[in-house]
Design an enzyme around this catalytic site. Structure first.
Site, mmCIF file in Angstrom:
data_model
loop_
_atom_site.group_PDB
_atom_site.id
_atom_site.type_symbol
_atom_site.label_atom_id
_atom_site.label_comp_id
_atom_site.label_asym_id
_atom_site.label_seq_id
_atom_site.Cartn_x
_atom_site.Cartn_y
_atom_site.Cartn_z
ATOM 1 N N ARG A 1 0.769 -1.194 -0.202
ATOM 2 C CA ARG A 1 0.136 0.171 0.019
ATOM 3 C C ARG A 1 0.781 1.362 -0.016
ATOM 4 O O ARG A 1 1.941 1.161 -0.022
ATOM 5 C CB ARG A 1 -0.881 -0.092 1.257
ATOM 6 C CG ARG A 1 -0.341 0.021 2.440
ATOM 7 C CD ARG A 1 -1.436 -0.338 3.567
ATOM 8 N NE ARG A 1 -0.637 -0.484 4.900
ATOM 9 C CZ ARG A 1 -0.903 0.446 5.964
ATOM 10 N NH1 ARG A 1 -1.260 1.663 5.749
ATOM 11 N NH2 ARG A 1 -0.030 0.214 7.159
ATOM 12 N N GLY A 2 0.040 2.362 -0.224
ATOM 13 C CA GLY A 2 0.949 3.752 -0.254
ATOM 14 C C GLY A 2 2.239 3.741 -1.086
ATOM 15 O O GLY A 2 1.785 3.439 -2.208
ATOM 16 N N ILE A 3 3.213 4.417 -0.513
ATOM 17 C CA ILE A 3 4.265 4.824 -1.450
ATOM 18 C C ILE A 3 4.823 3.714 -1.865
ATOM 19 O O ILE A 3 5.227 3.424 -3.042
ATOM 20 C CB ILE A 3 5.260 5.820 -0.541
ATOM 21 C CG1 ILE A 3 4.451 7.117 -0.185
ATOM 22 C CG2 ILE A 3 6.399 5.798 -1.322
ATOM 23 C CD1 ILE A 3 5.499 7.910 0.795
ATOM 24 N N ARG B 1 2.943 -7.613 5.032
ATOM 25 C CA ARG B 1 2.688 -8.501 6.000
ATOM 26 C C ARG B 1 1.297 -8.913 5.779
ATOM 27 O O ARG B 1 0.760 -9.985 6.413
ATOM 28 C CB ARG B 1 2.658 -7.439 7.299
ATOM 29 C CG ARG B 1 4.158 -7.245 7.789
ATOM 30 C CD ARG B 1 4.131 -6.594 9.379
ATOM 31 N NE ARG B 1 3.549 -5.331 9.002
ATOM 32 C CZ ARG B 1 3.249 -4.479 10.048
ATOM 33 N NH1 ARG B 1 4.095 -4.560 11.111
ATOM 34 N NH2 ARG B 1 2.687 -3.329 10.042
ATOM 35 N N GLY C 1 7.466 1.629 6.879
ATOM 36 C CA GLY C 1 8.150 2.599 8.234
ATOM 37 C C GLY C 1 6.609 2.632 8.759
ATOM 38 O O GLY C 1 5.442 2.612 8.289
ATOM 39 N N TYR D 1 10.472 9.197 15.351
ATOM 40 C CA TYR D 1 10.255 9.027 13.791
ATOM 41 C C TYR D 1 11.283 9.990 13.068
ATOM 42 O O TYR D 1 12.128 9.109 12.172
ATOM 43 C CB TYR D 1 8.819 9.574 13.357
ATOM 44 C CG TYR D 1 8.601 9.355 11.936
ATOM 45 C CD1 TYR D 1 8.400 8.245 11.110
ATOM 46 C CD2 TYR D 1 8.606 10.761 11.070
ATOM 47 C CE1 TYR D 1 8.107 8.209 9.950
ATOM 48 C CE2 TYR D 1 8.285 10.695 9.893
ATOM 49 C CZ TYR D 1 8.069 9.384 9.051
ATOM 50 O OH TYR D 1 7.735 9.372 7.824
HETATM 51 N N1 LIG Z 1 3.087 9.501 3.730
HETATM 52 C C1 LIG Z 1 3.792 10.388 3.769
HETATM 53 O O1 LIG Z 1 3.549 11.693 3.693
HETATM 54 C C2 LIG Z 1 5.285 10.302 4.028
HETATM 55 C C3 LIG Z 1 6.241 11.225 3.965
HETATM 56 C C4 LIG Z 1 7.370 11.073 4.454
HETATM 57 C C5 LIG Z 1 8.055 9.610 4.388
HETATM 58 N N2 LIG Z 1 7.183 8.640 4.159
HETATM 59 C C6 LIG Z 1 7.704 7.254 4.299
HETATM 60 O O2 LIG Z 1 7.624 6.613 3.308
HETATM 61 C C7 LIG Z 1 7.231 5.258 3.654
HETATM 62 C C8 LIG Z 1 5.911 4.677 3.166
HETATM 63 O O3 LIG Z 1 4.776 5.448 3.853
HETATM 64 P P1 LIG Z 1 3.390 5.519 3.559
HETATM 65 O O4 LIG Z 1 2.848 6.778 3.872
HETATM 66 O O5 LIG Z 1 3.156 4.852 2.356
HETATM 67 O O6 LIG Z 1 2.774 4.490 4.771
HETATM 68 P P2 LIG Z 1 1.909 3.569 5.021
HETATM 69 O O7 LIG Z 1 0.671 3.880 3.722
HETATM 70 O O8 LIG Z 1 1.262 3.489 6.285
HETATM 71 O O9 LIG Z 1 2.404 2.112 4.603
HETATM 72 C C9 LIG Z 1 3.520 1.735 5.328
HETATM 73 C C10 LIG Z 1 4.039 0.382 4.814
HETATM 74 O O10 LIG Z 1 5.053 0.138 5.534
HETATM 75 C C11 LIG Z 1 4.725 -1.433 5.951
HETATM 76 N N3 LIG Z 1 5.434 -1.784 7.395
HETATM 77 C C12 LIG Z 1 5.153 -1.067 8.712
HETATM 78 N N4 LIG Z 1 5.964 -1.625 9.494
HETATM 79 C C13 LIG Z 1 6.311 -2.653 9.079
HETATM 80 C C14 LIG Z 1 6.972 -3.858 9.781
HETATM 81 N N5 LIG Z 1 7.167 -3.744 11.044
HETATM 82 N N6 LIG Z 1 7.269 -4.930 8.980
HETATM 83 C C15 LIG Z 1 6.915 -5.077 7.687
HETATM 84 N N7 LIG Z 1 6.292 -4.177 7.006
HETATM 85 C C16 LIG Z 1 5.946 -2.844 7.762
HETATM 86 C C17 LIG Z 1 3.153 -1.446 6.046
HETATM 87 O O11 LIG Z 1 2.898 -2.780 6.042
HETATM 88 P P3 LIG Z 1 1.252 -3.190 6.616
HETATM 89 O O12 LIG Z 1 0.105 -2.834 5.632
HETATM 90 O O13 LIG Z 1 1.553 -4.723 7.076
HETATM 91 O O14 LIG Z 1 1.149 -2.396 7.790
HETATM 92 C C18 LIG Z 1 3.075 -0.871 4.696
HETATM 93 O O15 LIG Z 1 3.288 -1.560 3.620
HETATM 94 C C19 LIG Z 1 7.469 5.232 5.212
HETATM 95 O O16 LIG Z 1 8.896 4.853 5.610
HETATM 96 C C20 LIG Z 1 7.238 6.579 5.739
HETATM 97 O O17 LIG Z 1 7.856 6.947 6.932
HETATM 98 C C21 LIG Z 1 5.744 8.851 4.265
#
Ligand SMILES: NC(=O)c1ccc[n+]([C@@H]2O[C@H](COP(=O)([O-])OP(=O)(O)OC[C@H]3O[C@@H](n4cnc5c(N)ncnc54)[C@H](OP(=O)(O)O)[C@@H]3O)[C@@H](O)[C@H]2O)c1
Length: 236
Positions: free
Chosen positions: A14-16, A36, A79, A142
């Site tokens: 999902r997401g990024i 997961r 993350g 974070y």
């Molecule tokens: N969205 C933003 O604005 C933003 C900005 C800056 C940086 N980021 C970074 O970009 C990355 C992706 O963010 P996102 O917004 O796409 O987040 P998200 O939609 O919350 O997705 C997070 C992803 O990480 C996986 N994950 C989390 N903990 C895990 C673990 N312990 N083991 C295995 N997988 C794990 C989740 O798996 P599950 O589906 O199983 O939970 C999911 O696939 C992250 O590192 C985040 O910090 C995001």
């Protein structure tokens, strides 16, 4: 078309991470995602892995190698956030975010490194955040984990840079995903007011930067922090 590589994206369900996997497929790469729960985009191989568990990461790599060959491009994207102010933050809230975001990246890149060295090619792409260098209230855990990724990529560049391996950081700003949807509306509006672009980012815009770093044109880019944040963090 860039040279076709074997790419592994963590948290690609999902997401990024999902958007990066989609873009890598469109670029003609062989793509696997760790998850997961749920699946990566159509055309990708989904393998199970938990970032806090080195054995599950090892098993995921072994499965990807068996199906798609040695992993050449790693996108460490999985993350979490556990936002709260310092005075309320428990040690568990601090260490669990570090364990997933920073130590999880260590586990993934360490598992990948031997294969990259053997192939004398590698692209390590770490998904950090604008708050790694800019800071964010309620995000001591974070932002520490995300700032750590900058030192990680730069040390890796110094260790393995002469072997055809690059390591770079993408620092997204506020991108519309589940992670940011969870933030209170007032905080979202506050961020919006400070983003020069006047809008939040889209997942495809982060995927574009990852596509560049994985591609042939980025062979001489290493140890860089590439902001994709509408100007929010400029100068940091
Ligand atoms: N969205 C933003 O604005 C933003 C900005 C800056 C940086 N980021 C970074 O970009 C990355 C992706 O963010 P996102 O917004 O796409 O987040 P998200 O939609 O919350 O997705 C997070 C992803 O990480 C996986 N994950 C989390 N903990 C895990 C673990 N312990 N083991 C295995 N997988 C794990 C989740 O798996 P599950 O589906 O199983 O939970 C999911 O696939 C992250 O590192 C985040 O910090 C995001």
């Amino acid at each position: 078309m860039p040279t076709s590589r074997t790419v592994l994206v963590t948290g690609g369900n999902r997401g990024i991470g999902y958007a990066i996997a989609e873009r890598m497929l469109a670029d003609g790469h062989r793509v696997a995602v760790t998850s997961r729960s749920g699946e990566g985009p159509e055309g990708s191989l989904t393998v199970r892995a938990e970032m806090t568990d080195a054995a599950s990461i090892d098993a995921a790599f072994t499965e990807v190698e068996a199906h798609l060959g040695p992993v050449e491009v790693i996108v460490a994207n999985a993350g979490i956030t556990k936002d709260t102010l310092l005075l309320r933050m428990t040690e568990e809230e601090f260490t669990s975010v570090i364990d997933t975001n920073l130590t999880g990246t260590f586990r993934v890149v360490k598992r990948a490194a031997k294969g990259l060295l053997k192939g004398r090619f590698g692209r390590v792409i770490l998904i950090s955040s604008v708050v790694g260098l800019y800071g964010g209230p309620g995000q001591i855990n974070y932002s520490s984990s995300k700032a750590g990724l900058v030192g990680f990529a730069r040390s890796l560049t110094r260790e393995l840079g002469s072997r055809g391996i690059t390591a770079n950081v993408i620092a997204p700003g506020f991108v519309e995903t589940d992670m940011t949807a969870a933030l209170p509306e007032a905080q979202q509006q506050q961020y919006l007011g400070s983003i020069p672009a006047g809008r939040f980012g889209q997942v495809a815009e982060i995927a574009g930067a990852a596509s560049f770093l994985a591609g042939d044109d980025a062979a001489y880019v290493s140890g860089a922090v590439i902001p994709v944040d509408g100007g929010l963090g400029m100068g940091h």
